[in-house]
Write a protein that holds these residues in place. Structure first.
Motif, PDB file in Angstrom:
ATOM      1  N   SER A  58       0.777  -0.994  -0.138  1.00  0.00           N
ATOM      2  CA  SER A  58      -0.384   0.055   0.023  1.00  0.00           C
ATOM      3  C   SER A  58       0.663   1.094  -0.509  1.00  0.00           C
ATOM      4  N   LEU A  59       2.085   1.106   1.000  1.00  0.00           N
ATOM      5  CA  LEU A  59       2.643   2.073   1.185  1.00  0.00           C
ATOM      6  C   LEU A  59       3.448   2.481  -0.615  1.00  0.00           C
ATOM      7  N   VAL A  60       3.988   1.479  -0.854  1.00  0.00           N
ATOM      8  CA  VAL A  60       4.299   1.551  -2.044  1.00  0.00           C
ATOM      9  C   VAL A  60       3.928   2.360  -3.264  1.00  0.00           C
ATOM     10  N   THR A  61       2.606   1.710  -2.924  1.00  0.00           N
ATOM     11  CA  THR A  61       1.431   2.566  -4.410  1.00  0.00           C
ATOM     12  C   THR A  61       1.215   3.604  -4.592  1.00  0.00           C
ATOM     13  N   ILE A  62       0.520   4.580  -2.893  1.00  0.00           N
ATOM     14  CA  ILE A  62       0.815   5.843  -2.893  1.00  0.00           C
ATOM     15  C   ILE A  62       2.454   6.535  -3.647  1.00  0.00           C
ATOM     16  N   GLY A  63       3.132   5.789  -2.877  1.00  0.00           N
ATOM     17  CA  GLY A  63       4.171   6.358  -3.520  1.00  0.00           C
ATOM     18  C   GLY A  63       4.437   6.691  -4.857  1.00  0.00           C
ATOM     19  N   SER A  64       4.068   5.711  -5.668  1.00  0.00           N
ATOM     20  CA  SER A  64       4.454   5.738  -7.135  1.00  0.00           C
ATOM     21  C   SER A  64       4.330   6.350  -7.567  1.00  0.00           C
ATOM     22  N   GLY A  65       2.641   7.714  -7.049  1.00  0.00           N
ATOM     23  CA  GLY A  65       1.402   8.085  -7.476  1.00  0.00           C
ATOM     24  C   GLY A  65       1.889   9.273  -7.930  1.00  0.00           C
ATOM     25  N   GLY A  66       3.013   9.735  -6.980  1.00  0.00           N
ATOM     26  CA  GLY A  66       3.355  11.484  -7.265  1.00  0.00           C
ATOM     27  C   GLY A  66       2.889  12.142  -6.366  1.00  0.00           C
ATOM     28  N   LEU A  67       2.966  12.827  -7.628  1.00  0.00           N
ATOM     29  CA  LEU A  67       2.108  14.208  -6.959  1.00  0.00           C
ATOM     30  C   LEU A  67       0.810  14.223  -8.239  1.00  0.00           C
ATOM     31  N   PHE A  68       1.323  14.355  -9.775  1.00  0.00           N
ATOM     32  CA  PHE A  68       0.146  14.382 -10.470  1.00  0.00           C
ATOM     33  C   PHE A  68      -0.415  12.812 -10.477  1.00  0.00           C
ATOM     34  N   GLY A  69      -0.116  11.905 -10.461  1.00  0.00           N
ATOM     35  CA  GLY A  69      -0.523  10.467 -10.377  1.00  0.00           C
ATOM     36  C   GLY A  69       0.156   9.814 -12.110  1.00  0.00           C
ATOM     37  N   LEU A  70      -0.481   8.429 -12.400  1.00  0.00           N
ATOM     38  CA  LEU A  70       0.391   7.838 -13.447  1.00  0.00           C
ATOM     39  C   LEU A  70      -0.621   8.445 -14.357  1.00  0.00           C
ATOM     40  N   GLY A  71      -2.088   8.332 -14.443  1.00  0.00           N
ATOM     41  CA  GLY A  71      -3.495   8.954 -14.969  1.00  0.00           C
ATOM     42  C   GLY A  71      -4.133   7.783 -14.316  1.00  0.00           C
ATOM     43  N   PHE A  72      -5.559   8.001 -15.147  1.00  0.00           N
ATOM     44  CA  PHE A  72      -6.388   7.173 -14.655  1.00  0.00           C
ATOM     45  C   PHE A  72      -6.721   5.586 -15.540  1.00  0.00           C
ATOM     46  N   GLY A  73      -6.689   4.859 -14.544  1.00  0.00           N
ATOM     47  CA  GLY A  73      -6.295   3.224 -15.140  1.00  0.00           C
ATOM     48  C   GLY A  73      -5.139   2.772 -16.003  1.00  0.00           C
ATOM     49  N   ASN A  74      -3.645   3.660 -15.841  1.00  0.00           N
ATOM     50  CA  ASN A  74      -2.533   3.354 -15.233  1.00  0.00           C
ATOM     51  C   ASN A  74      -1.544   2.931 -14.518  1.00  0.00           C
ATOM     52  N   SER A  75      -2.859   2.342 -14.009  1.00  0.00           N
ATOM     53  CA  SER A  75      -1.835   1.656 -12.788  1.00  0.00           C
ATOM     54  C   SER A  75      -1.564   0.442 -12.443  1.00  0.00           C
ATOM     55  N   ARG A  76      -0.055  -0.084 -11.960  1.00  0.00           N
ATOM     56  CA  ARG A  76       0.152  -0.999 -12.020  1.00  0.00           C
ATOM     57  C   ARG A  76       0.014  -1.977 -10.647  1.00  0.00           C
ATOM     58  N   GLN A  77      -0.031  -1.251  -9.822  1.00  0.00           N
ATOM     59  CA  GLN A  77       0.193  -1.928  -8.533  1.00  0.00           C
ATOM     60  C   GLN A  77      -1.394  -2.967  -8.862  1.00  0.00           C
ATOM     61  N   LYS A  78      -2.553  -2.624  -8.765  1.00  0.00           N
ATOM     62  CA  LYS A  78      -3.657  -2.954  -9.151  1.00  0.00           C
ATOM     63  C   LYS A  78      -3.566  -4.799  -9.849  1.00  0.00           C
ATOM     64  N   TYR A  79      -2.491  -4.773 -10.175  1.00  0.00           N
ATOM     65  CA  TYR A  79      -2.286  -6.450 -11.315  1.00  0.00           C
ATOM     66  C   TYR A  79      -1.801  -7.043 -10.495  1.00  0.00           C
ATOM     67  N   SER A  80      -2.861  -7.956  -9.110  1.00  0.00           N
ATOM     68  CA  SER A  80      -2.410  -8.664  -8.344  1.00  0.00           C
ATOM     69  C   SER A  80      -0.872  -8.297  -7.522  1.00  0.00           C
ATOM     70  N   TYR A  81      -0.292  -7.287  -7.228  1.00  0.00           N
ATOM     71  CA  TYR A  81       0.334  -6.669  -6.246  1.00  0.00           C
ATOM     72  C   TYR A  81      -0.049  -6.274  -5.179  1.00  0.00           C
ATOM     73  N   LEU A  82      -1.015  -4.825  -5.156  1.00  0.00           N
ATOM     74  CA  LEU A  82      -1.533  -4.939  -4.217  1.00  0.00           C
ATOM     75  C   LEU A  82      -3.134  -5.633  -3.399  1.00  0.00           C
ATOM     76  N   PRO A  83      -3.106  -6.743  -2.366  1.00  0.00           N
ATOM     77  CA  PRO A  83      -4.470  -7.607  -2.685  1.00  0.00           C
ATOM     78  C   PRO A  83      -5.453  -5.950  -1.839  1.00  0.00           C
ATOM     79  N   MET A  84      -6.781  -6.772  -1.799  1.00  0.00           N
ATOM     80  CA  MET A  84      -7.819  -6.054  -1.719  1.00  0.00           C
ATOM     81  C   MET A  84      -7.798  -4.740  -2.402  1.00  0.00           C
ATOM     82  N   ALA A  85      -7.418  -3.991  -3.079  1.00  0.00           N
ATOM     83  CA  ALA A  85      -6.961  -2.405  -4.257  1.00  0.00           C
ATOM     84  C   ALA A  85      -8.329  -2.816  -4.509  1.00  0.00           C
ATOM     85  N   ARG A  86      -9.289  -3.898  -4.290  1.00  0.00           N
ATOM     86  CA  ARG A  86     -10.778  -3.127  -4.862  1.00  0.00           C
ATOM     87  C   ARG A  86     -11.579  -2.350  -3.274  1.00  0.00           C
TER      88      ARG A  86
END
Length: 540
Positions: A406-434
């Motif tokens: 979870s901390l890795v996911t928040i930190g990878s977004g930066g100031l303005f994020g990766l863009g809608f739909g461009n998350s990498r952690q939701k591909y089975s890296y972060l449990p219970m992302a939904r």
């Protein structure tokens, strides 16, 4: 001769006395006396004419005075009539507000100036009756074509209403607090969009359908929206009825017991109950029942809140029973939320602070004794949660994996994020992302700015809920509004604190964002209760 003279003198003196015209007393035998007699007679006739003339002149002057005074009165009346009209127009303009105006024939005109029919003269003006009839016919035909826009004043008369803002029209149509409703709808819309982004990869890998979770969530949202509208219409005082309150309390207690007897496991937790085709989470129902019960007893025993028997004991019994049922699952986050709701509502209701301090000390002592006993019995649930909070990198392959990711996911977004739909952690890296960690995906895709925007929306929602609470009609409505608002705000705060590792991981969902039908329907239904309270509140 002497006798004849005497008779002539007596007859002439008698005639002169009978005429009485100011004759002189000259001797009658003188010539001057004989000449003066006709002069005196003429002067008497001229005197009579002058007196008559004076009377006629006086009468003429009186008539002219009367005519002049009548004209003056008419002018004065006309002037006062004009003044009264100007004053009435001024008063009409001053009274042109929402409190002193009411629509005629249920229609409102958005014009600025009154029509000619509205400016027609009152009775007593110079226009004839036919002109009044013509004006009335024209105005009636005009109103039939465009709709009447006249507004009737409370004291009589009509005036055209000024333009009403669209938001005011919607508030008048809906009848509840429009800003609060819009904030809820905005949060719901953003939550559905972010849920689709966070869940489509997992849905495709598990079910072969990337729309599986969002389709179910939209159905729950539609059902919850119906519950919101229904709860906003029905009077919240129905919850004070003892039969309904008894049914809700018994049902919540029975469901909580059945969860322990026949649980349905989801995500490693046994917090769901399945009855036929329906699977739901009874703890969400229990939260609302606790709010209703606390509001009811606080209003009923308001005079005895300073007493420990009637003021503290009923609340303490309900609170301990509810927390005990939640700890049986175990549901640590639900226990914390229910206890916090009950504790704060007791304080707001008016229970003595020293009683609340004693209650808090007693609960703290009980927890301090229970945790070592549970650890000795091999139940290390609380210990593992505390370790993942203190040292999230100590065991990233097992116990602290979720918190670390979870901390890795928040930190990878930066100031303005990766863009809608461009998350990498939701591909089975972060449990219970939904579910519990959907806010981490929000920060990864929308960045720090997007995360702060979501937090700001929750802050506005809580502020508006407390505003409705402060304007509630009675104590029962005030406490219900406070309890619901405090529940949503505390749950959002705890979820954000968990995903950012600001508090131990307790498995709590984010309102309007996390996947779950029971939570979403109950939360929207509670928002409907708040809107119903706002209908009867005196909001600005």
């Amino acid at each position: 001769m002497t006798d004849e003279r005497r008779k002539a003198i007596s007859s002439s003196s008698g005639s002169s006395r009978s005429k009485g015209a100011g004759t002189s007393k000259m001797p009658p035998n003188s010539k001057s006396a004989q000449k003066e007699q006709p002069r005196n007679a003429n002067s008497q006739k001229s005197g009579r004419k002058t007196a008559n003339d004076r009377k006629k002149e006086n009468r003429t002057e009186t008539r002219t005075d009367r005519k002049g005074s009548a004209k003056t009165e008419k002018r004065t009346a006309a002037g006062s009539d004009r003044n009264s009209r100007s004053v009435s127009k001024t008063n009409t303009a001053r009274k042109n507000s929402a409190d002193s105006l009411k629509p005629v024939n249920g229609k409102v005109r958005s014009g600025g100036k009154p029509r000619s029919s509205e400016r027609s003269s009152e009775p007593g003006s110079s226009q004839s009756a036919q002109s009044h009839i013509r004006f009335a016919e024209r105005s009636d035909s005009y109103r039939k074509k465009r709709g009447s826009g006249d507004l009737a004043l409370a004291g009589g008369g009509t005036v055209a209403k000024t333009r009403i803002k669209p938001r005011k029209k919607i508030e008048a149509l809906l009848g509840f607090d429009y800003p609060f409703f819009m904030i809820v709808m905005i949060l719901l819309a953003i939550g559905l969009i972010m849920l689709f982004s966070a869940s489509y990869a997992t849905a495709y890998s598990q079910y072969g359908d990337s729309l599986y979770y969002i389709r179910n969530q939209v159905r729950y949202a539609a059902l919850g929206f119906v519950a919101l509208l229904a709860a906003s219409v029905f009077d919240y005082h129905l919850f004070k009825k003892k039969p309904l309150m008894l049914v809700l309390s018994v049902a919540a207690a029975v469901f909580m017991v059945l969860v322990k007897l026949k649980p349905t496991e989801q995500g490693g937790a046994e917090r769901w109950l399945t009855i036929g085709p329906i699977t739901f989470q009874p703890s969400e129902i229990l939260k609302f029942v606790v709010i209703i019960l606390f509001a009811y007893f606080a209003e009923k025993n308001f005079e005895y809140l300073k007493d420990i028997k009637k003021g503290l004991l009923p609340f303490a019994i309900i609170l301990m029973a509810s927390c005990g049922l939640l700890m049986m699952q175990p549901h640590l986050s639900g226990t914390i939320i229910v206890f916090a709701i009950g504790f704060v509502m007791m304080y707001v209701a008016g229970v003595r602070p020293k009683y609340l301090i004693l209650l808090l000390l007693g609960v703290g002592l009980l927890v301090a004794i229970a945790i070592p006993v549970l650890n000795a019995l091999g139940y290390d649930y609380f210990t593992s949660r505390w370790v993942s909070f203190v040292a999230p990198e100590s065991d990233i392959g097992d116990t602290t994996f979720q918190t670390y990711q979870s901390l890795v996911t928040i930190g990878s977004g930066g100031l303005f994020g990766l863009g809608f739909g461009n998350s990498r952690q939701k591909y089975s890296y972060l449990p219970m992302a939904r579910n519990d960690f959907i806010f981490s995906i929000v920060c990864e895709e929308l960045g720090f700015v997007g995360g702060m925007l979501v937090i700001l929306l929750f802050v506005i929602l809580v502020w508006r809920g407390f505003y409705i609470c402060s304007k509630a009609k009675d104590k029962f409505g005030m406490l219900i509004a406070f309890g619901i608002t405090f529940q949503i705000g505390l749950q959002a705060l705890m979820n954000i604190a968990v995903v950012s590792n600001s508090m131990p991981n307790t498995g709590i969902s984010l309102p309007f964002f996390s996947y779950g039908g029971t939570a979403l329907c109950m939360q929207l239904g509670e928002m409907g209760v708040l809107l119903n309270i706002s209908r009867k509140a005196e909001l600005d």
